[in-house]
Scaffold this motif. Structure first.
Motif, PDB file in Angstrom:
ATOM      1  N   GLY A  91      29.267  16.407   7.171  1.00 57.12           N
ATOM      2  CA  GLY A  91      28.393  16.625   8.313  1.00 57.12           C
ATOM      3  C   GLY A  91      27.190  15.707   8.218  1.00 57.12           C
ATOM      4  N   LEU A  92      26.630  15.342   9.355  1.00 56.59           N
ATOM      5  CA  LEU A  92      25.518  14.393   9.370  1.00 56.59           C
ATOM      6  C   LEU A  92      24.554  14.747  10.496  1.00 56.59           C
ATOM      7  N   VAL A  93      23.277  14.893  10.152  1.00 54.83           N
ATOM      8  CA  VAL A  93      22.196  15.047  11.135  1.00 54.83           C
ATOM      9  C   VAL A  93      21.423  13.738  11.135  1.00 54.83           C
ATOM     10  N   VAL A  94      21.213  13.165  12.320  1.00 53.20           N
ATOM     11  CA  VAL A  94      20.607  11.839  12.412  1.00 53.20           C
ATOM     12  C   VAL A  94      19.309  11.917  13.213  1.00 53.20           C
ATOM     13  N   GLY A  95      18.189  11.598  12.565  1.00 53.15           N
ATOM     14  CA  GLY A  95      16.909  11.511  13.242  1.00 53.15           C
ATOM     15  C   GLY A  95      16.749  10.164  13.921  1.00 53.15           C
ATOM     16  N   HIS A  96      15.735  10.044  14.775  1.00 60.65           N
ATOM     17  CA  HIS A  96      15.548   8.813  15.540  1.00 60.65           C
ATOM     18  C   HIS A  96      14.129   8.287  15.387  1.00 60.65           C
ATOM     19  N   GLY A  97      13.930   7.038  15.788  1.00 60.02           N
ATOM     20  CA  GLY A  97      12.609   6.449  15.793  1.00 60.02           C
ATOM     21  C   GLY A  97      11.808   6.900  16.995  1.00 60.02           C
TER      22      GLY A  97
END
Length: 321
Positions: A91-97
């Motif tokens: 599983g992967l949670v991806v934050g953003h700029g």
């Protein structure tokens, strides 16, 4: 930045950046504050719903979802789930700029991975929010008090997005990772210590590291708005002590890769390296030639950092020793 004020392109020597700085001063109740925030927003079920199906890839269903944000509003996220959800091994949670996002980054997600790309409160265009979307305004929203600061809810929504993802793909519950860059890297550092579900993390050019250093230098990023705001409102400086990514990193004990730049006009390299030095668990460093830089050098640095992060998350456990 303008014709009469050129970009601040100070480049630091790697040897200087590799010298660990003193730990930032932090509030005595730093841990208590974040444990209470996690207890309030990071536990229990999170209501969510699919709002739109997007074009599928060869390996994943892709959709837009809304979930109940910690900010008391609807949050938007983009979801990638393998065509056979039970086949999700990771599983992967991806934050953003601070530029926000209008869709998922498909090239970040391997075939065996279920991923969620949440939008921090206020950053999704067209979605009502009590937080303004422009970075220079968002970074100041609620800054008068630790309980109301925008970054508190951005970190809490990382936990809530993880809850949504694991409800959809429970087979990934033992291999949940986080990846985030710039704003997302700093917010990720703040979120990670309190949520035991995460296995590994990638923090690319993380922001908000060591405010005591970060606020001494003009920049082209959101830090400049904070620096100027503090000149007129010095009484809010203690609030930033609760939102220092380097202080939070002292509590991060999972294996973590930091990609840090020696030259960055938006996020002070000294703050990026401070996050790396502060990590309490197994750590790796990827040195970037540049961060937040347009042109061929910046593009190449971004691509190399992205691949470093993908490779790190895919490493077998025995390779991390």
């Amino acid at each position: 930045m303008t014709e009469d004020r050129p970009e601040e392109l100070t480049e630091y020597s790697l040897s200087a950046l590799m010298a660990a700085p003193p730990a930032p001063e932090e509030p005595a109740d730093f841990d208590d504050f974040w444990h209470a925030t996690f207890a309030e927003f990071g536990t229990g079920a999170v209501p969510w719903r699919r709002t739109r199906e997007l074009d599928a890839t060869a390996t994943h269903h892709v959709s837009e979802v809304h979930f109940d944000s910690s900010a008391g509003e609807q949050a938007v996220a983009y979801l990638l789930v393998p065509h056979a959800p039970s086949s999700a091994r990771r599983g992967l949670v991806v934050g953003h700029g601070y530029g926000g996002r209008s869709g998922p980054d498909l090239d970040r997600v391997p075939a065996d991975t279920a991923a969620i790309f949440p939008c921090a409160p206020g950053t999704h265009a067209g979605t009502p929010s009590r937080f303004p979307s422009p970075p220079d305004e968002h970074v100041l929203a609620g800054i008068a008090h630790r309980d109301t600061y925008s970054h508190r809810f951005a970190a809490a929504d990382i936990w809530r997005a993880a809850t949504v993802l694991l409800e959809i793909a429970p087979s990934a519950s033992d291999t949940l990772d986080f990846s985030g860059g710039s704003f997302g890297g700093g917010i990720g550092a703040m979120a990670l210590p309190w949520d035991a579900r995460f296995r590994r993390a990638v923090l690319d050019v993380p922001s908000f590291g060591d405010h005591g250093v970060r606020l001494t230098r003009p920049c082209t990023g959101s830090g400049e708005a904070v620096r100027l705001h503090l000149r007129a409102h010095p009484q809010v400086r203690p609030v930033l002590g609760y939102y220092d990514a380097a202080s939070a990193a002292r509590r991060v004990r999972i294996p973590t890769l930091v990609s840090a730049a020696v030259l960055d006009p938006a996020v002070d390299p000294r703050g990026q390296f401070a996050v790396y030095h502060a990590l309490a668990g197994p750590r790796r460093l990827s040195v970037r030639a540049a961060g937040h830089l347009d042109g061929a050098t910046g593009l190449l640095s971004d691509r190399l950092a992205l691949q470093d992060g993908i490779d790190f998350l895919a490493l077998p456990d025995e390779r991390l020793a």
